[in-house]
Design a protein around this motif. Structure first.
Motif, PDB file in Angstrom:
ATOM      1  N   THR A  20     -52.162 -87.041  45.578  1.00 22.35           N
ATOM      2  CA  THR A  20     -51.383 -86.572  44.438  1.00 22.35           C
ATOM      3  C   THR A  20     -51.605 -85.097  44.138  1.00 22.35           C
ATOM      4  O   THR A  20     -50.970 -84.557  43.263  1.00 22.35           O
ATOM      5  CB  THR A  20     -51.733 -87.379  43.174  1.00 22.35           C
ATOM      6  N   ALA A  21     -52.523 -84.468  44.855  1.00 15.78           N
ATOM      7  CA  ALA A  21     -52.877 -83.095  44.519  1.00 15.78           C
ATOM      8  C   ALA A  21     -52.448 -82.138  45.613  1.00 15.78           C
ATOM      9  O   ALA A  21     -52.429 -82.473  46.793  1.00 15.78           O
ATOM     10  CB  ALA A  21     -54.385 -82.982  44.308  1.00 15.78           C
ATOM     11  N   PHE A  22     -52.078 -80.945  45.195  1.00 13.24           N
ATOM     12  CA  PHE A  22     -51.787 -79.864  46.117  1.00 13.24           C
ATOM     13  C   PHE A  22     -53.043 -79.027  46.272  1.00 13.24           C
ATOM     14  O   PHE A  22     -53.858 -78.934  45.359  1.00 13.24           O
ATOM     15  CB  PHE A  22     -50.680 -78.957  45.563  1.00 13.24           C
ATOM     16  N   SER A  23     -53.161 -78.370  47.415  1.00 18.63           N
ATOM     17  CA  SER A  23     -54.255 -77.417  47.560  1.00 18.63           C
ATOM     18  C   SER A  23     -53.927 -76.199  46.698  1.00 18.63           C
ATOM     19  O   SER A  23     -52.791 -76.017  46.256  1.00 18.63           O
ATOM     20  CB  SER A  23     -54.409 -77.005  49.023  1.00 18.63           C
ATOM     21  N   ASP A  24     -54.914 -75.347  46.470  1.00 17.65           N
ATOM     22  CA  ASP A  24     -54.685 -74.136  45.664  1.00 17.65           C
ATOM     23  C   ASP A  24     -53.606 -73.262  46.290  1.00 17.65           C
ATOM     24  O   ASP A  24     -52.763 -72.709  45.592  1.00 17.65           O
ATOM     25  CB  ASP A  24     -55.983 -73.336  45.517  1.00 17.65           C
ATOM     26  N   LYS A  25     -53.635 -73.129  47.611  1.00 18.44           N
ATOM     27  CA  LYS A  25     -52.647 -72.301  48.307  1.00 18.44           C
ATOM     28  C   LYS A  25     -51.245 -72.876  48.132  1.00 18.44           C
ATOM     29  O   LYS A  25     -50.296 -72.149  47.853  1.00 18.44           O
ATOM     30  CB  LYS A  25     -53.005 -72.214  49.789  1.00 18.44           C
ATOM     31  N   GLU A  26     -51.110 -74.205  48.289  1.00 17.93           N
ATOM     32  CA  GLU A  26     -49.804 -74.846  48.105  1.00 17.93           C
ATOM     33  C   GLU A  26     -49.323 -74.707  46.667  1.00 17.93           C
ATOM     34  O   GLU A  26     -48.134 -74.463  46.428  1.00 17.93           O
ATOM     35  CB  GLU A  26     -49.882 -76.319  48.499  1.00 17.93           C
ATOM     36  N   TYR A  27     -50.221 -74.838  45.718  1.00 21.30           N
ATOM     37  CA  TYR A  27     -49.848 -74.709  44.312  1.00 21.30           C
ATOM     38  C   TYR A  27     -49.334 -73.301  44.023  1.00 21.30           C
ATOM     39  O   TYR A  27     -48.330 -73.121  43.344  1.00 21.30           O
ATOM     40  CB  TYR A  27     -51.035 -75.050  43.412  1.00 21.30           C
ATOM     41  N   ARG A  28     -50.015 -72.271  44.544  1.00 22.82           N
ATOM     42  CA  ARG A  28     -49.560 -70.892  44.344  1.00 22.82           C
ATOM     43  C   ARG A  28     -48.200 -70.664  45.002  1.00 22.82           C
ATOM     44  O   ARG A  28     -47.347 -69.970  44.450  1.00 22.82           O
ATOM     45  CB  ARG A  28     -50.598 -69.901  44.882  1.00 22.82           C
ATOM     46  N   MET A  29     -47.989 -71.254  46.184  1.00 24.82           N
ATOM     47  CA  MET A  29     -46.687 -71.131  46.852  1.00 24.82           C
ATOM     48  C   MET A  29     -45.592 -71.767  46.007  1.00 24.82           C
ATOM     49  O   MET A  29     -44.521 -71.192  45.834  1.00 24.82           O
ATOM     50  CB  MET A  29     -46.713 -71.800  48.226  1.00 24.82           C
ATOM     51  N   ILE A  30     -45.857 -72.938  45.486  1.00 16.56           N
ATOM     52  CA  ILE A  30     -44.860 -73.637  44.675  1.00 16.56           C
ATOM     53  C   ILE A  30     -44.539 -72.843  43.417  1.00 16.56           C
ATOM     54  O   ILE A  30     -43.371 -72.717  43.037  1.00 16.56           O
ATOM     55  CB  ILE A  30     -45.345 -75.067  44.342  1.00 16.56           C
ATOM     56  N   GLU A  31     -45.544 -72.276  42.789  1.00 15.90           N
ATOM     57  CA  GLU A  31     -45.309 -71.451  41.605  1.00 15.90           C
ATOM     58  C   GLU A  31     -44.476 -70.219  41.959  1.00 15.90           C
ATOM     59  O   GLU A  31     -43.576 -69.833  41.215  1.00 15.90           O
ATOM     60  CB  GLU A  31     -46.633 -71.041  40.962  1.00 15.90           C
ATOM     61  N   SER A  32     -44.750 -69.604  43.104  1.00 14.80           N
ATOM     62  CA  SER A  32     -43.947 -68.437  43.488  1.00 14.80           C
ATOM     63  C   SER A  32     -42.528 -68.858  43.847  1.00 14.80           C
ATOM     64  O   SER A  32     -41.575 -68.137  43.566  1.00 14.80           O
ATOM     65  CB  SER A  32     -44.606 -67.655  44.631  1.00 14.80           C
ATOM     66  N   PHE A  33     -42.357 -70.058  44.464  1.00 15.06           N
ATOM     67  CA  PHE A  33     -41.007 -70.566  44.740  1.00 15.06           C
ATOM     68  C   PHE A  33     -40.220 -70.710  43.443  1.00 15.06           C
ATOM     69  O   PHE A  33     -39.031 -70.384  43.388  1.00 15.06           O
ATOM     70  CB  PHE A  33     -41.054 -71.931  45.431  1.00 15.06           C
ATOM     71  N   LYS A  34     -40.864 -71.208  42.407  1.00  4.72           N
ATOM     72  CA  LYS A  34     -40.183 -71.368  41.113  1.00  4.72           C
ATOM     73  C   LYS A  34     -39.699 -70.019  40.586  1.00  4.72           C
ATOM     74  O   LYS A  34     -38.566 -69.883  40.145  1.00  4.72           O
ATOM     75  CB  LYS A  34     -41.118 -72.022  40.093  1.00  4.72           C
ATOM     76  N   THR A  35     -40.572 -69.026  40.638  1.00  2.00           N
ATOM     77  CA  THR A  35     -40.203 -67.688  40.168  1.00  2.00           C
ATOM     78  C   THR A  35     -39.065 -67.125  40.999  1.00  2.00           C
ATOM     79  O   THR A  35     -38.084 -66.607  40.462  1.00  2.00           O
ATOM     80  CB  THR A  35     -41.417 -66.738  40.242  1.00  2.00           C
ATOM     81  N   HIS A  36     -39.194 -67.220  42.330  1.00  2.30           N
ATOM     82  CA  HIS A  36     -38.149 -66.696  43.217  1.00  2.30           C
ATOM     83  C   HIS A  36     -36.825 -67.399  42.951  1.00  2.30           C
ATOM     84  O   HIS A  36     -35.773 -66.756  42.891  1.00  2.30           O
ATOM     85  CB  HIS A  36     -38.545 -66.887  44.675  1.00  2.30           C
ATOM     86  N   PHE A  37     -36.871 -68.723  42.816  1.00  2.00           N
ATOM     87  CA  PHE A  37     -35.648 -69.483  42.589  1.00  2.00           C
ATOM     88  C   PHE A  37     -34.954 -69.059  41.304  1.00  2.00           C
ATOM     89  O   PHE A  37     -33.736 -68.860  41.280  1.00  2.00           O
ATOM     90  CB  PHE A  37     -35.947 -70.988  42.566  1.00  2.00           C
TER      91      PHE A  37
END
Length: 105
Positions: A20-37
């Motif tokens: 159920t958990a993302f790694s720190d790197k994946e979490y940062r990528m997902i957060e940047s995807f949200k901003t980019h989107f």
């Protein structure tokens, strides 16, 4: 008549059953995807409303084949270029990277 703009949803990661958990790197990528989107969808909204729906099908298929890190690099490059063009006086060009092809720098 108002058209609804569809968005290609790419899988952000493959999660193993029970995980159920993302790694720190994946979490940062997902957060940047949200901003980019958010930023890119606002910028391209007028264009996407007027574009025929089947125009983007091959591009969507190509994007869907990218690995998560490849999509993140592409998304980041497009986002940074948009920011540079919108705020040309305050955002400098990024430094050249030796690991990129000369055309990309």
């Amino acid at each position: 008549m108002r058209r609804i703009v569809s968005v290609v949803c790419l899988p952000l990661t493959t999660i193993m059953p029970g995980s159920t958990a993302f790694s720190d790197k994946e979490y940062r990528m997902i957060e940047s995807f949200k901003t980019h989107f958010e930023v890119l969808s606002k910028y391209f909204a007028a264009y996407l409303v007027n574009a025929p729906p089947n125009l983007r099908s091959s591009a969507s298929q190509q994007l869907a084949r990218l690995m998560m890190h490849q999509f993140h690099e592409l998304s980041t490059d497009v986002y940074e270029e948009l920011m540079r063009r919108q705020y040309a006086s305050t955002v400098p060009l990024p430094p050249a990277r030796n690991d990129f092809h000369p055309r990309r720098n």
